[in-house]
Design a protein around this motif. Structure first.
Motif, mmCIF file in Angstrom:
data_model
loop_
_atom_site.group_PDB
_atom_site.id
_atom_site.type_symbol
_atom_site.label_atom_id
_atom_site.label_comp_id
_atom_site.label_asym_id
_atom_site.label_seq_id
_atom_site.Cartn_x
_atom_site.Cartn_y
_atom_site.Cartn_z
ATOM 1 N N THR A 119 66.631 44.831 -24.165
ATOM 2 C CA THR A 119 67.095 44.036 -25.296
ATOM 3 C C THR A 119 66.696 42.588 -25.070
ATOM 4 O O THR A 119 66.949 42.039 -24.004
ATOM 5 C CB THR A 119 68.627 44.112 -25.417
ATOM 6 N N GLY A 120 66.067 42.003 -26.077
ATOM 7 C CA GLY A 120 65.693 40.612 -25.953
ATOM 8 C C GLY A 120 64.362 40.392 -25.256
ATOM 9 O O GLY A 120 63.934 39.261 -25.103
ATOM 10 N N HIS A 122 60.737 39.708 -25.027
ATOM 11 C CA HIS A 122 59.835 39.123 -26.018
ATOM 12 C C HIS A 122 58.416 39.545 -25.685
ATOM 13 O O HIS A 122 57.954 39.311 -24.567
ATOM 14 C CB HIS A 122 59.963 37.606 -26.032
ATOM 15 N N ASN A 130 60.216 37.567 -18.822
ATOM 16 C CA ASN A 130 61.177 38.479 -19.441
ATOM 17 C C ASN A 130 62.278 38.904 -18.485
ATOM 18 O O ASN A 130 63.399 39.158 -18.920
ATOM 19 C CB ASN A 130 60.459 39.706 -20.003
ATOM 20 N N LEU A 133 64.708 36.103 -18.807
ATOM 21 C CA LEU A 133 65.368 36.066 -20.113
ATOM 22 C C LEU A 133 66.340 37.230 -20.256
ATOM 23 O O LEU A 133 67.507 37.055 -20.611
ATOM 24 C CB LEU A 133 64.306 36.121 -21.219
ATOM 25 N N ASN A 134 65.870 38.440 -19.941
ATOM 26 C CA ASN A 134 66.700 39.624 -20.081
ATOM 27 C C ASN A 134 67.897 39.572 -19.133
ATOM 28 O O ASN A 134 69.020 39.917 -19.512
ATOM 29 C CB ASN A 134 65.833 40.859 -19.816
ATOM 30 N N ILE A 137 70.417 37.286 -20.609
ATOM 31 C CA ILE A 137 71.094 37.920 -21.745
ATOM 32 C C ILE A 137 72.165 38.876 -21.244
ATOM 33 O O ILE A 137 73.257 38.970 -21.796
ATOM 34 C CB ILE A 137 70.078 38.656 -22.643
ATOM 35 N N PHE B 60 66.338 30.598 -23.844
ATOM 36 C CA PHE B 60 66.023 30.814 -25.261
ATOM 37 C C PHE B 60 65.123 29.684 -25.776
ATOM 38 O O PHE B 60 64.160 29.922 -26.508
ATOM 39 C CB PHE B 60 67.298 30.855 -26.107
ATOM 40 N N ARG B 63 61.754 30.256 -24.449
ATOM 41 C CA ARG B 63 61.122 31.375 -25.138
ATOM 42 C C ARG B 63 60.567 30.925 -26.490
ATOM 43 O O ARG B 63 59.440 31.247 -26.849
ATOM 44 C CB ARG B 63 62.153 32.491 -25.368
ATOM 45 N N ASN B 135 68.773 37.703 -35.731
ATOM 46 C CA ASN B 135 69.015 38.225 -34.391
ATOM 47 C C ASN B 135 69.852 39.496 -34.396
ATOM 48 O O ASN B 135 70.426 39.870 -33.375
ATOM 49 C CB ASN B 135 69.710 37.171 -33.529
ATOM 50 N N ILE B 138 69.185 42.148 -31.561
ATOM 51 C CA ILE B 138 69.654 41.854 -30.196
ATOM 52 C C ILE B 138 71.179 41.737 -30.159
ATOM 53 O O ILE B 138 71.819 42.229 -29.237
ATOM 54 C CB ILE B 138 68.931 40.609 -29.635
ATOM 55 N N MET B 149 73.173 31.086 -29.230
ATOM 56 C CA MET B 149 72.001 31.178 -30.102
ATOM 57 C C MET B 149 71.847 29.946 -30.999
ATOM 58 O O MET B 149 70.792 29.310 -30.955
ATOM 59 C CB MET B 149 72.088 32.480 -30.911
#
Lengths: 433, 310
Positions: A119-120, A122, A130, A133-134, A137, B60, B63, B135, B138, B149
């Motif tokens: 999930t999440g 990119h 990633n 990032l993952n 998350i 984020f 990204r 979103n 997710i 977010m």
């Protein structure tokens, strides 16, 4: 200190069916008005139980209703149920993706959920980016991820591609990397939905092993939802059976799987089709009935482990001069395919069959199958070119029982006896000195 | 974490065994670290949790940057092209054709100042307002504090603003050194405050809209052209003083716009044209804080159940 990690109390979740956006404003105003006067939600009352097969009169449905259970710390709890039984809703509430309508869940410790791997992720970012990032998350800090980075990469087995954007990954590599991040999470409670459905067998085994490790060695609590009976049985000590949004049973996994299979596939010794158009088959052949029989040709559902078992099926041949053969498949209640057998003799003889009604019976010797519920599928097919004319999975089922008279493979031992088959073997003991 | 808990339990005083303690209930109630239920305290904003996920906010932002300009030839140069072309268009239309005037300041500097700060607001607002719908995938699969977010959106836009501001500064320096038309002054010191205010205003408004766009998508449509119209109601392409010519019966409606003082003061600090009053800027700050509070409360309420309605 009580050792309960999760306590679910009277949990309920109401869903509105149909299209959202039609009439919702008026419903919303209605609700707001009721709430303002301190009344109950007017639409919550008319909700029905969740059964996707029957047509309801209300637009509201209780996807979960009055669900209560406890999960002990360090336990791996399985959750089983048909599609739409409320498994996913329960997991969504547990992972705080959505809120319950009624009731509450009390939790001790940090929860991390894996309703989906990656999930999440990119696609434009590299594997390395990633992972960070993952991981974030899923609730890890940068420092935590950095300290585990090498282990994660090692577990995933994609170190060669770690600086390549993940959009260039194969789907298998993608899943490996995603699961690796999740596997190194350190929450007290881990919630896993059928994420193991992907990835190759070796990797699946690795994942299951990792989950077992997490619960046994680190004392973490794991909630595991899967349709894979084998995985559930291997991982979970206890399981919850959900049906139509309610808890049907909580017991040890083996019992739960048994009653799940029994309930959904039924133990039925015989199955017949009265209408030619409904029965399995094609314009050459139609299946009329399938039965489990004993030596005396009586239809049975329970059979002694020492007796031979007959699977008998009757079919009608509609066109003359056909050449075909038959086969059976037998599965145990964990879904393990135990036996597959074709009628080799008939296949080799290549005899053309005239029209009419025929019955074929295949005999399984006694002292071969282990105790438990077994389901049987039958098929009729043609060789050269190979073509399946009919294949009825889960046609009938039966239970093998051991009355423990001392002459079966378990002797007089009454405890749990493992093994998918239970042949009576020859044992030789000789005096060497 | 587990280890620390276990030691914590072991060091507690042994309890005398009485009938009450055998039930474990009073003891057990206090040990839950979290209770998931339908209603929660409206004022429980979960800011502490957001702080714990601060790394996620930054990731984020990263990204957003990395992904936007991967596989483009010009890369971050696109940040400059958009405001520059907009400012040139405004020069032609509003100064050249409509003759709105720029208070004696070179029109490129005037419009670029307005466009730069306006873009920051507009882009933060529109992205925040649709945060749930964009979103949904997710948000529907994993929990993390949803506030991260919108925060990351505003921060991403802040970085973008910083880059665009550097373009403006180049233009500004050019005019400052070659002409005697612009007069930077003490209000320049207020610029950081203005930037923060602008971001928070976009965040607050955006969160309020995000709660509504989740259920009624119509609002997302309304917002895209609403923001365009709002620009004309805000002194971006003209000076605040121009509003004095409006009939007083509805002038207060235009003057109630909390963006006015922010945009006007921003330009005043850099270029020396425009008006300033502490009261008016204070009003903007007040409205910003109120909207931010409402936005956060509404956002927190919606985030609990939006997956069912999105």
């Amino acid at each position: 200190m009580s050792n309960i990690a999760i306590r679910v109390e009277n949990l309920g979740k109401l869903y509105r069916l149909g299209e959202i956006g039609t009439g919702t404003l008026s419903h919303d105003l209605n609700r707001a008005w009721a709430r303002l006067r301190g009344k109950e939600d007017p639409f919550a009352k008319i909700g029905e139980t969740n059964d996707r097969a029957t047509k309801g009169s209300s637009d509201y449905v209780w996807s979960l209703k009055d669900v209560s259970f406890d999960v002990k710390q360090g336990e791996v709890l399985g959750i089983i149920g048909r599609n739409g039984a409320g498994k996913s809703t329960l997991l969504k509430i547990l992972s705080k993706v959505t809120a319950p309508t009624t009731g509450r869940i009390k939790v001790k410790g940090r929860i991390a959920s894996l309703l989906e791997v990656g999930t999440g992720f990119h696609p434009e970012l590299t594997g390395r980016e990633n992972i960070f990032l993952n991981g974030a998350i899923l609730g890890m800090t940068k420092a935590e991820i950095r300290s585990k980075f090498d282990e994660i990469v090692d577990f995933s087995g994609v170190e060669r591609y770690i600086d390549t954007p993940v959009k260039r990954y194969s789907s298998g590599m993608y899943v490996r990397l995603a699961f690796a991040v999740a596997a190194f999470l350190e929450p007290e409670i881990l919630i896993v939905d059928e994420v193991l459905a992907v990835g190759d067998a070796e990797f699946q085994k690795k994942c299951l092993g990792r989950m077992k490790h997490v619960s046994v060695n680190d004392g973490r609590t794991v909630l595991f939802v899967s349709h894979n009976m084998e995985a559930l049985n291997r991982l979970c000590d206890r399981s919850v059976l959900l049906a139509q949004g309610r808890v049907e049973k909580i017991a040890d996994t083996d019992t739960i799987i048994g009653s799940y299979v029994q309930k959904n596939f039924g133990s039925r010794g015989t199955m017949s089709w009265s209408d030619d158009n409904d029965s399995p088959g094609n314009d050459i052949i139609r299946l009329l009935s399938v039965s489990i029989i004993n030596e005396g040709h009586d239809i049975v559902e329970r059979i002694d482990i020492k007796r031979k078992i007959g699977i008998s099926f009757t079919y009608k041949v509609l066109k003359p001069g056909q050449r075909f053969t038959h086969g059976v498949n037998i599965y145990n209640h964990h879904g393990v395919h135990l036996i597959s057998s074709h009628d080799v003799e008939q296949a080799n003889k290549q005899i053309a069959v005239a029209t009419g009604v025929y019955t074929t019976t295949v005999w399984i010797p006694g002292d071969l199958l282990a105790e438990g519920l077994l389901t049987v599928g039958v098929a009729i097919m043609k060789y050269e070119p190979f073509e399946v004319w009919l294949h009825e999975e889960n046609a009938v089922s039966f239970t093998v029982i051991d009355p423990i008279t001392g002459d079966s493979a378990r002797g007089y031992y009454t405890g749990s006896f493992p093994g998918v088959v239970r042949p009576l073997l020859q044992w030789d003991a000789v005096v060497e000195e | 974490m587990i280890d620390s808990k276990q030691t914590c339990v072991q060091t507690t005083q042994p309890q005398p065994i009485t009938g009450e303690h055998l039930s474990h209930l009073p003891l057990a109630e206090e040990q839950w670290t979290e209770v998931i239920q339908s209603r929660s305290n409206l004022l429980d904003l979960g800011l502490r949790e957001v702080w714990r996920y601060r790394d996620l906010v930054l990731l984020f932002v990263r990204r957003d940057f990395v992904s936007t300009y991967k596989q483009t030839i010009l890369g971050p140069i696109w940040f400059f092209i958009q405001p520059l072309l907009t400012a040139i268009t405004f020069m032609i239309v509003f100064d050249g054709i409509a003759n709105l005037g720029t208070g004696g300041v070179p029109s490129l500097a005037f419009y670029l100042a307005g466009v730069t700060i306006w873009n920051y607001f507009a882009q933060s607002l529109t992205a925040t307002a649709t945060v749930f719908t964009t979103n949904a995938a997710i948000f529907g699969k994993v929990y993390f504090p949803r506030l991260t977010m919108p925060l990351s959106i505003v921060l991403s836009n802040l970085v973008r603003f910083a880059i665009q501001l550097s373009l403006f500064l180049v233009v500004w320096l050019y005019f400052l050194l070659t002409t005697d038309t612009i007069h930077p002054n003490g209000y320049l010191l207020l610029v950081p405050v203005l930037v923060v205010l602008m971001g928070l205003l976009a965040l607050g408004l955006g969160m309020i809209f995000s709660a509504l766009t989740t259920k009624y998508r119509d609002l997302a449509m309304l917002l895209t052209f609403g923001v365009q119209l709002l620009m004309y109601a805000t002194p971006v392409v003209y000076e605040l003083a121009k509003l004095d010519s409006l009939p007083s019966s509805f002038r207060w409606v235009i003057l109630a716009n909390p963006l006015n003082a922010i945009v006007e003061t921003f330009r005043l600090g850099f270029l020396g044209t425009g008006q300033f009053s502490w009261a008016y800027l204070g009003y903007s700050a007040g409205v910003t804080l109120v909207l931010l509070l409402i936005g956060t409360v509404v956002f927190n309420k919606v985030q609990k159940s939006f997956t069912d309605t999105v």
